[in-house]
Design a protein around this motif. Structure first.
Motif, mmCIF file in Angstrom:
data_model
loop_
_atom_site.group_PDB
_atom_site.id
_atom_site.type_symbol
_atom_site.label_atom_id
_atom_site.label_comp_id
_atom_site.label_asym_id
_atom_site.label_seq_id
_atom_site.Cartn_x
_atom_site.Cartn_y
_atom_site.Cartn_z
ATOM 1 N N PHE A 9 0.884 -1.160 0.000
ATOM 2 C CA PHE A 9 0.000 0.000 0.000
ATOM 3 C C PHE A 9 0.922 1.210 0.000
ATOM 4 O O PHE A 9 1.715 1.394 0.921
ATOM 5 C CB PHE A 9 -0.889 0.008 1.247
ATOM 6 N N GLN A 11 0.816 5.369 -1.063
ATOM 7 C CA GLN A 11 0.156 6.548 -1.609
ATOM 8 C C GLN A 11 1.137 7.494 -2.288
ATOM 9 O O GLN A 11 0.819 8.104 -3.291
ATOM 10 C CB GLN A 11 -0.602 7.284 -0.510
ATOM 11 N N LEU A 38 -2.431 -2.639 -3.092
ATOM 12 C CA LEU A 38 -3.732 -2.719 -2.421
ATOM 13 C C LEU A 38 -4.659 -1.585 -2.846
ATOM 14 O O LEU A 38 -5.831 -1.577 -2.495
ATOM 15 C CB LEU A 38 -3.560 -2.691 -0.901
ATOM 16 N N ILE A 39 -4.139 -0.635 -3.592
ATOM 17 C CA ILE A 39 -4.971 0.457 -4.100
ATOM 18 C C ILE A 39 -5.521 0.009 -5.452
ATOM 19 O O ILE A 39 -4.827 0.024 -6.457
ATOM 20 C CB ILE A 39 -4.175 1.769 -4.236
ATOM 21 N N THR A 42 -7.915 -6.638 -7.412
ATOM 22 C CA THR A 42 -8.149 -7.764 -6.532
ATOM 23 C C THR A 42 -6.841 -8.514 -6.328
ATOM 24 O O THR A 42 -6.101 -8.738 -7.278
ATOM 25 C CB THR A 42 -9.191 -8.723 -7.147
ATOM 26 N N PRO A 64 -2.772 1.670 7.773
ATOM 27 C CA PRO A 64 -3.960 2.255 7.149
ATOM 28 C C PRO A 64 -5.157 1.298 7.293
ATOM 29 O O PRO A 64 -4.994 0.078 7.367
ATOM 30 C CB PRO A 64 -3.570 2.399 5.677
ATOM 31 N N PHE A 65 -6.359 1.870 7.324
ATOM 32 C CA PHE A 65 -7.565 1.052 7.492
ATOM 33 C C PHE A 65 -7.665 -0.040 6.432
ATOM 34 O O PHE A 65 -8.062 -1.170 6.734
ATOM 35 C CB PHE A 65 -8.830 1.916 7.455
ATOM 36 N N SER A 66 -7.311 0.281 5.187
ATOM 37 C CA SER A 66 -7.417 -0.723 4.116
ATOM 38 C C SER A 66 -6.470 -1.895 4.359
ATOM 39 O O SER A 66 -6.799 -3.043 4.056
ATOM 40 C CB SER A 66 -7.159 -0.093 2.753
ATOM 41 N N VAL A 67 -5.297 -1.628 4.904
ATOM 42 C CA VAL A 67 -4.338 -2.698 5.195
ATOM 43 C C VAL A 67 -4.842 -3.546 6.364
ATOM 44 O O VAL A 67 -4.793 -4.776 6.315
ATOM 45 C CB VAL A 67 -2.938 -2.120 5.498
ATOM 46 N N GLY A 69 -7.905 -4.042 7.248
ATOM 47 C CA GLY A 69 -9.005 -4.854 6.739
ATOM 48 C C GLY A 69 -8.514 -6.015 5.898
ATOM 49 O O GLY A 69 -9.029 -7.138 5.992
ATOM 50 N N PHE A 70 -7.501 -5.769 5.086
ATOM 51 C CA PHE A 70 -6.922 -6.831 4.257
ATOM 52 C C PHE A 70 -6.359 -7.941 5.135
ATOM 53 O O PHE A 70 -6.625 -9.120 4.907
ATOM 54 C CB PHE A 70 -5.832 -6.254 3.351
ATOM 55 N N ASP A 73 -8.989 -10.060 6.822
ATOM 56 C CA ASP A 73 -9.717 -10.950 5.926
ATOM 57 C C ASP A 73 -8.854 -12.047 5.291
ATOM 58 O O ASP A 73 -9.350 -12.823 4.476
ATOM 59 C CB ASP A 73 -10.384 -10.139 4.816
#
Length: 92
Positions: A9, A11, A38-39, A42, A64-67, A69-70, A73
């Motif tokens: 991830f 930015q 991750l940005i 899939t 980061p929130f996306s990481v 969550g990844f 899951d």
């Protein structure tokens, strides 16, 4: 030949540069690799890789929130080598 999935991830591009440096080391060790950001997109099936690497920046002591969550899951990867690399910085 072993195969590694490098997930990152990034930015601003710094984490991607570190992932590319890790890839150069893997190449020297004759380990095949694939990149995945991750940005967008899939993540490919983790089953087809022998090792997984995950890179991300740290914001205020947290991923980061996306990481997060990844990681939450992810399927059970018992016995599969996994490593992380994190970056952090501060104001100039």
């Amino acid at each position: 030949m072993k195969k590694c999935l490098l997930i990152y991830f990034s930015q601003q591009g710094s984490t991607k540069k570190v992932a590319q440096s890790i890839a150069r080391g893997l190449k020297e060790k004759k380990i095949a690799f694939e990149f995945h950001s991750l940005i967008g997109g899939t993540v490919p099936s983790l089953d087809s890789f022998d090792m997984i690497g995950l890179g991300f920046p740290v914001y205020y002591s947290n991923p980061p929130f996306s990481v997060a969550g990844f990681v939450r899951d992810l399927p059970d990867m018992a016995g599969k080598p996994f490593f992380t690399f994190t970056l952090h910085g501060s104001y100039r």
